[in-house]
Enzyme design. Structure first.
Site, PDB file in Angstrom:
ATOM      1  N   ASP A   1       0.508  -1.034   0.054  1.00  0.00           N
ATOM      2  CA  ASP A   1       0.205  -0.323   0.196  1.00  0.00           C
ATOM      3  C   ASP A   1       0.866   1.005  -0.058  1.00  0.00           C
ATOM      4  O   ASP A   1       1.786   1.369   1.132  1.00  0.00           O
ATOM      5  CB  ASP A   1      -0.132  -0.247   1.221  1.00  0.00           C
TER       6      ASP A   1
ATOM      7  N   ASP B   1      -3.745   2.402  -4.875  1.00  0.00           N
ATOM      8  CA  ASP B   1      -2.206   2.367  -4.823  1.00  0.00           C
ATOM      9  C   ASP B   1      -2.232   0.959  -4.155  1.00  0.00           C
ATOM     10  O   ASP B   1      -1.375   1.064  -2.827  1.00  0.00           O
ATOM     11  CB  ASP B   1      -2.261   4.000  -3.513  1.00  0.00           C
ATOM     12  N   GLU B   2      -2.826   0.085  -3.728  1.00  0.00           N
ATOM     13  CA  GLU B   2      -3.424  -0.946  -2.794  1.00  0.00           C
ATOM     14  C   GLU B   2      -3.481  -2.889  -3.394  1.00  0.00           C
ATOM     15  O   GLU B   2      -4.287  -2.517  -4.599  1.00  0.00           O
ATOM     16  CB  GLU B   2      -3.474  -0.321  -1.575  1.00  0.00           C
TER      17      GLU B   2
END
Ligand code: TTP
Ligand code: MG
Length: 385
Positions: free
Chosen positions: A9, A103-104
């Site tokens: 993340d 974003d992860e």
């Protein structure tokens, strides 16, 4: 054989990109989000978090807490592009990648032990490559399952790297509040609190029947397993969306071309906005039309160049609609755009496109702030004259 799952993340993702791109923002409290009166914070840099600012907080409150902050409206296409770079790196580290958000992701490293040296070294290598290639910092969790990996990546943010093993698992889990369990939202947390359960240790010690009485057998079993660090969910790759579309069914069938075209205009605006938010452009525009008797027509056209712009989508949809020659008894209309162009960003260099980019960026900022009703095509046309 046990699993090995990595969760990655990015730290303060949108804000970190702004700090990377603007030297003057580095080390500063940067807050990204809707800047209007009713806007909320998307995210903020760790410098801003020290003032108590966090995601989903009303922007007015963030401004009160951190008046010296740098407040930015956000550049979503930019964030999408960086996200694609990061996911391209992930794809080289694991055969199976499950994206969770912009974003992860989970990376399934099961069975790769012989390829990676130690898991710790492998995680460090990934973090270093992300930093080198994108200038951004990621936090990583490594664990025997998804639940523990996600929890672990969050434990030492920013720049975290935490490995959960069967040996240290309980020591890590026990003192955490139950709200830290992935999937336990405010409501479940409140139910647990009413039972006197605040920490994962207390949850694990609770008789199953007592939990089941409060939240049902299924949830009780699920939570008890997680509290014990057990999670069987596989890392499952998700195909990226292949098309973006929107359709609407009318309570009363439409009876005129003018009505139908008005609806198509609104649909084109919605689809265009979603494409731009996803940072993609598509070459094929499809129209779907259903009559009151459920007879359904689809027509599509492929364009020489990919688009994400309302008026281009609308004009194709309108032409497809007119080619059908149907004005009456329309029960449903839909527009979708597909055949996404991976190199769409390249066309950003064309001057004409750049102008359009700026205009739409302005429109989308208004939509972000006031919702999709904030600005309509009619206003857009007037502004553009
Ligand atoms: P997160 O990973 O939740 O947050 P973050 O990366 O900014 O910070 P960190 O992980 O270090 O705690 O979300 C990723 C991005 O998604 C974030 O940069 C902005 C966006 N986002 C929103 O737009 N609204 C939200 O409420 C949240 C939580 C995130
Ligand atoms: Mg993040």
């Amino acid at each position: 054989m046990g699993r090995l799952v990595m969760h990655v993340d990015m730290d303060a993702f949108f804000a970190a990109i702004e700090q990377r791109d603007h030297e003057g923002y580095r080390g500063q409290p940067v807050i990204v989000g809707g800047l209007s009166g009713r806007g909320v914070v998307s995210t903020c840099s760790y410098e801003a978090r020290r003032f108590g600012v966090h995601s989903a907080m009303p922007m007015v409150r963030a401004r009160r807490l951190c008046p010296q902050g740098i407040f930015l409206p956000g550049r979503f296409e930019r964030y999408r592009a960086v996200s694609r770079e990061i996911f391209a790196i992930f794809a080289r580290y694991a055969p199976v990648v499950e994206p969770l958000s912009i974003d992860e992701a989970f990376l399934d490293l099961t069975g790769m032990e012989h390829l990676m040296g130690t898991p710790l070294a492998y995680a460090r290598k990934l973090k270093a490559e992300i930093r080198e290639k994108t200038g951004l910092v990621a936090s990583v969790g490594l664990a025997p399952n998804k639940f523990l990996a996600k929890l672990a990546s969050d434990l030492r943010k920013p720049d975290g790297l935490v490995i959960v093993t069967p040996e240290n698992m309980r020591a890590i889990l026990d003192p955490l509040p139950v709200g830290r369990i992935w999937g336990v939202g405010r409501k479940t947390e409140q139910v647990l609190q009413r039972l006197g359960i605040r920490h994962i240790q207390e949850l694990r010690g609770t008789p199953r029947e007592k939990l089941a009485a409060a939240m049902g057998e299924h949830m009780a079993a699920h939570l008890l397993a997680l509290a014990d660090g057990q999670d069987d969910r596989p890392v499952a790759p998700r195909e990226p969306a292949k098309s973006i579309g929107k359709e609407v069914t009318f309570p009363v069938d439409l009876q005129s071309q003018a009505e139908a075209e008005q609806v198509l205009l609104e649909l084109a605006e919605k689809v265009g906005y979603r494409l731009r938010r996803e940072g993609v452009k598509g070459r094929t525009v499809q129209l779907k039309l259903r009559l009151g008797n459920f007879k359904t027509y689809t027509r599509s056209r492929t364009l020489p160049e990919a688009t994400c712009y309302d008026e281009e989508i609308y004009h194709v949809a309108q032409a497809l609609y007119r080619s059908l020659g149907i004005c009456q008894g329309i029960r449903l209309l839909g527009i979708s755009v597909s055949s996404f162009d991976c190199d769409a960003e390249l066309s950003l260099f064309a001057e004409q496109t750049q102008k359009k980019e700026r205009l739409y960026a302005a429109i989308d900022r208004i939509k972000d702030k006031f919702g999709e009703r904030g600005i309509t095509k009619a206003q857009l046309l007037r502004k553009n004259k």
